[in-house]
Design a protein around this motif. Sequence first.
Motif, mmCIF file in Angstrom:
data_model
loop_
_atom_site.group_PDB
_atom_site.id
_atom_site.type_symbol
_atom_site.label_atom_id
_atom_site.label_comp_id
_atom_site.label_asym_id
_atom_site.label_seq_id
_atom_site.Cartn_x
_atom_site.Cartn_y
_atom_site.Cartn_z
ATOM 1 N N THR A 1 -34.031 -80.537 31.207
ATOM 2 C CA THR A 1 -34.022 -79.073 31.224
ATOM 3 C C THR A 1 -34.282 -78.496 29.838
ATOM 4 O O THR A 1 -34.913 -77.441 29.711
ATOM 5 C CB THR A 1 -32.702 -78.528 31.790
ATOM 6 O OG1 THR A 1 -31.590 -79.070 31.050
ATOM 7 C CG2 THR A 1 -32.560 -78.885 33.268
ATOM 8 N N ALA A 2 -33.817 -79.175 28.791
ATOM 9 C CA ALA A 2 -34.121 -78.717 27.432
ATOM 10 C C ALA A 2 -35.625 -78.731 27.200
ATOM 11 O O ALA A 2 -36.207 -77.778 26.666
ATOM 12 C CB ALA A 2 -33.416 -79.590 26.400
ATOM 13 N N ALA A 3 -36.267 -79.832 27.604
ATOM 14 C CA ALA A 3 -37.723 -79.915 27.463
ATOM 15 C C ALA A 3 -38.411 -78.884 28.342
ATOM 16 O O ALA A 3 -39.378 -78.233 27.916
ATOM 17 C CB ALA A 3 -38.199 -81.317 27.825
ATOM 18 N N ALA A 4 -37.915 -78.726 29.567
ATOM 19 C CA ALA A 4 -38.565 -77.819 30.519
ATOM 20 C C ALA A 4 -38.600 -76.383 30.008
ATOM 21 O O ALA A 4 -39.591 -75.668 30.214
ATOM 22 C CB ALA A 4 -37.860 -77.883 31.871
ATOM 23 N N ARG A 5 -37.546 -75.953 29.355
ATOM 24 C CA ARG A 5 -37.517 -74.577 28.859
ATOM 25 C C ARG A 5 -38.656 -74.324 27.871
ATOM 26 O O ARG A 5 -39.318 -73.281 27.907
ATOM 27 C CB ARG A 5 -36.151 -74.269 28.232
ATOM 28 C CG ARG A 5 -35.063 -73.994 29.266
ATOM 29 C CD ARG A 5 -33.785 -73.521 28.612
ATOM 30 N NE ARG A 5 -33.058 -74.609 27.968
ATOM 31 C CZ ARG A 5 -32.163 -75.384 28.590
ATOM 32 N NH1 ARG A 5 -31.913 -75.200 29.886
ATOM 33 N NH2 ARG A 5 -31.529 -76.335 27.950
ATOM 34 N N HIS A 6 -38.886 -75.285 26.979
ATOM 35 C CA HIS A 6 -39.973 -75.126 26.009
ATOM 36 C C HIS A 6 -41.335 -75.306 26.668
ATOM 37 O O HIS A 6 -42.291 -74.596 26.341
ATOM 38 C CB HIS A 6 -39.802 -76.133 24.875
ATOM 39 C CG HIS A 6 -38.610 -75.866 24.006
ATOM 40 N ND1 HIS A 6 -38.589 -74.855 23.071
ATOM 41 C CD2 HIS A 6 -37.386 -76.461 23.957
ATOM 42 C CE1 HIS A 6 -37.404 -74.843 22.461
ATOM 43 N NE2 HIS A 6 -36.657 -75.804 22.991
ATOM 44 N N MET A 7 -41.430 -76.248 27.588
ATOM 45 C CA MET A 7 -42.710 -76.506 28.236
ATOM 46 C C MET A 7 -43.139 -75.342 29.118
ATOM 47 O O MET A 7 -44.327 -75.002 29.181
ATOM 48 C CB MET A 7 -42.625 -77.799 29.045
ATOM 49 C CG MET A 7 -42.499 -79.059 28.197
ATOM 50 S SD MET A 7 -42.255 -80.539 29.206
ATOM 51 C CE MET A 7 -42.203 -81.813 27.939
ATOM 52 N N VAL A 8 -42.201 -74.730 29.820
ATOM 53 C CA VAL A 8 -42.524 -73.560 30.640
ATOM 54 C C VAL A 8 -43.058 -72.439 29.752
ATOM 55 O O VAL A 8 -44.040 -71.769 30.097
ATOM 56 C CB VAL A 8 -41.291 -73.101 31.439
ATOM 57 C CG1 VAL A 8 -41.487 -71.696 31.997
ATOM 58 C CG2 VAL A 8 -40.999 -74.074 32.573
ATOM 59 N N ALA A 9 -42.432 -72.252 28.591
ATOM 60 C CA ALA A 9 -42.866 -71.199 27.677
ATOM 61 C C ALA A 9 -44.274 -71.448 27.158
ATOM 62 O O ALA A 9 -45.050 -70.503 26.956
ATOM 63 C CB ALA A 9 -41.886 -71.088 26.515
ATOM 64 N N GLN A 10 -44.642 -72.712 26.941
ATOM 65 C CA GLN A 10 -45.975 -73.019 26.405
ATOM 66 C C GLN A 10 -46.994 -73.262 27.517
ATOM 67 O O GLN A 10 -48.193 -73.362 27.261
ATOM 68 C CB GLN A 10 -45.913 -74.222 25.469
ATOM 69 C CG GLN A 10 -45.598 -75.545 26.157
ATOM 70 C CD GLN A 10 -45.193 -76.650 25.190
ATOM 71 O OE1 GLN A 10 -44.669 -76.399 24.102
ATOM 72 N NE2 GLN A 10 -45.428 -77.900 25.573
ATOM 73 N N GLY A 11 -46.509 -73.402 28.771
ATOM 74 C CA GLY A 11 -47.411 -73.547 29.905
ATOM 75 C C GLY A 11 -47.935 -74.935 30.153
ATOM 76 O O GLY A 11 -48.917 -75.112 30.892
ATOM 77 N N SER A 12 -47.280 -75.957 29.589
ATOM 78 C CA SER A 12 -47.745 -77.333 29.788
ATOM 79 C C SER A 12 -46.660 -78.303 29.364
ATOM 80 O O SER A 12 -45.738 -77.949 28.617
ATOM 81 C CB SER A 12 -49.020 -77.607 28.984
ATOM 82 O OG SER A 12 -48.739 -77.506 27.583
ATOM 83 N N GLY A 13 -46.788 -79.550 29.827
ATOM 84 C CA GLY A 13 -45.860 -80.586 29.418
ATOM 85 C C GLY A 13 -45.604 -81.587 30.524
ATOM 86 O O GLY A 13 -45.868 -81.325 31.706
ATOM 87 N N ALA A 14 -45.102 -82.758 30.144
ATOM 88 C CA ALA A 14 -44.775 -83.813 31.094
ATOM 89 C C ALA A 14 -43.389 -84.368 30.774
ATOM 90 O O ALA A 14 -43.124 -84.761 29.632
ATOM 91 C CB ALA A 14 -45.809 -84.928 31.049
ATOM 92 N N HIS B 1 -45.611 -73.545 36.486
ATOM 93 C CA HIS B 1 -45.697 -73.159 35.071
ATOM 94 C C HIS B 1 -46.488 -74.187 34.257
ATOM 95 O O HIS B 1 -46.496 -74.131 33.023
ATOM 96 C CB HIS B 1 -44.301 -72.999 34.478
ATOM 97 C CG HIS B 1 -43.475 -71.953 35.161
ATOM 98 N ND1 HIS B 1 -43.627 -70.608 34.920
ATOM 99 C CD2 HIS B 1 -42.498 -72.065 36.096
ATOM 100 C CE1 HIS B 1 -42.777 -69.920 35.663
ATOM 101 N NE2 HIS B 1 -42.087 -70.778 36.384
ATOM 102 N N GLY B 2 -47.139 -75.130 34.943
ATOM 103 C CA GLY B 2 -47.957 -76.119 34.249
ATOM 104 C C GLY B 2 -47.197 -77.334 33.759
ATOM 105 O O GLY B 2 -47.746 -78.131 32.987
ATOM 106 N N VAL B 3 -45.951 -77.495 34.215
ATOM 107 C CA VAL B 3 -45.117 -78.605 33.750
ATOM 108 C C VAL B 3 -44.990 -79.646 34.855
ATOM 109 O O VAL B 3 -44.672 -79.318 36.000
ATOM 110 C CB VAL B 3 -43.724 -78.106 33.327
ATOM 111 C CG1 VAL B 3 -42.875 -79.266 32.811
ATOM 112 C CG2 VAL B 3 -43.856 -77.018 32.263
ATOM 113 N N ARG B 4 -45.231 -80.891 34.508
ATOM 114 C CA ARG B 4 -45.117 -81.993 35.461
ATOM 115 C C ARG B 4 -43.831 -82.785 35.225
ATOM 116 O O ARG B 4 -43.407 -82.964 34.079
ATOM 117 C CB ARG B 4 -46.314 -82.934 35.348
ATOM 118 C CG ARG B 4 -47.641 -82.264 35.655
ATOM 119 C CD ARG B 4 -48.800 -83.244 35.653
ATOM 120 N NE ARG B 4 -49.007 -83.872 34.346
ATOM 121 C CZ ARG B 4 -48.727 -85.126 34.061
ATOM 122 N NH1 ARG B 4 -48.175 -85.926 34.970
ATOM 123 N NH2 ARG B 4 -48.968 -85.613 32.848
ATOM 124 N N VAL B 5 -43.223 -83.270 36.311
ATOM 125 C CA VAL B 5 -42.020 -84.090 36.226
ATOM 126 C C VAL B 5 -42.234 -85.330 37.088
ATOM 127 O O VAL B 5 -42.524 -85.221 38.283
ATOM 128 C CB VAL B 5 -40.774 -83.334 36.714
ATOM 129 C CG1 VAL B 5 -39.515 -84.177 36.468
ATOM 130 C CG2 VAL B 5 -40.655 -81.983 36.028
#
Length: 246
Positions: free
Chosen positions: A124-137, A177-181
Amino acid sequence: MQLDGKNAVVYGAVGSMGSAVSRAFAAAGARVFLAGRTAATLDALADEIRAAGGRAETAVVDATVKESVDAHAAAVVERAGSLDVSFNAVAYDALQDVPLVDMSVEDFVAPVVAATTTHFLTATAAARHMVAQGSGAIVMLSSSAAREWRHRMGGFSVACASVETLVRTLAGEVGRHGVRVVGLRPNFTPETAGASDDDLPMLVTDTLLGRLPRLSEVAGTAVHLASDAAGATTGVVVDLSCGAIV
């Protein structure tokens, strides 16, 4: 390189699985932020990665404490500009080889609490930043125990199954939001115990390939799932059990 330009955090970075993934991320071009509890071992791994031509930085982080995880994630974003990959390899104790009917509730729930706490906090810590930037895994680590019945795993099986449920539910919340899990479900890797397949005949017999997975295979799959090449993959757990789970 598959992860060129990406900033990756690895929690539990100096363990067998964490260090294998950290090296693989760095070799694939990522700037790796090694997180763990012991500065000396983190620094030693970072030196090894740098000597091989990779980029690595270290921080003492307690992945069971929200403030510690949140502060580190924010520091990575401030320093590097983004948090693109999060991998959790934090180890936790679990009483095994004891029948459930003979196990105390404290021993049963201990790995469930430990696994869900650290994966929830780091993801969830990572997700908060990734959602804000629109990408991440976000890549979480499970085990074939999540789907097994043959071996006495105690609460470890439930812990792994809980992690896999978290993969699905978080993926459903952040996907738009462009974030993959995604999750990894390896079987026991002999190298983690300094063993070989010959030392573990009962586990090998359960597999279709007649062997157990290697750390390099788990790490290589983590690299792929964290990369843009896996951009259509989310909400799933990739099985690396050599066919112990079908």
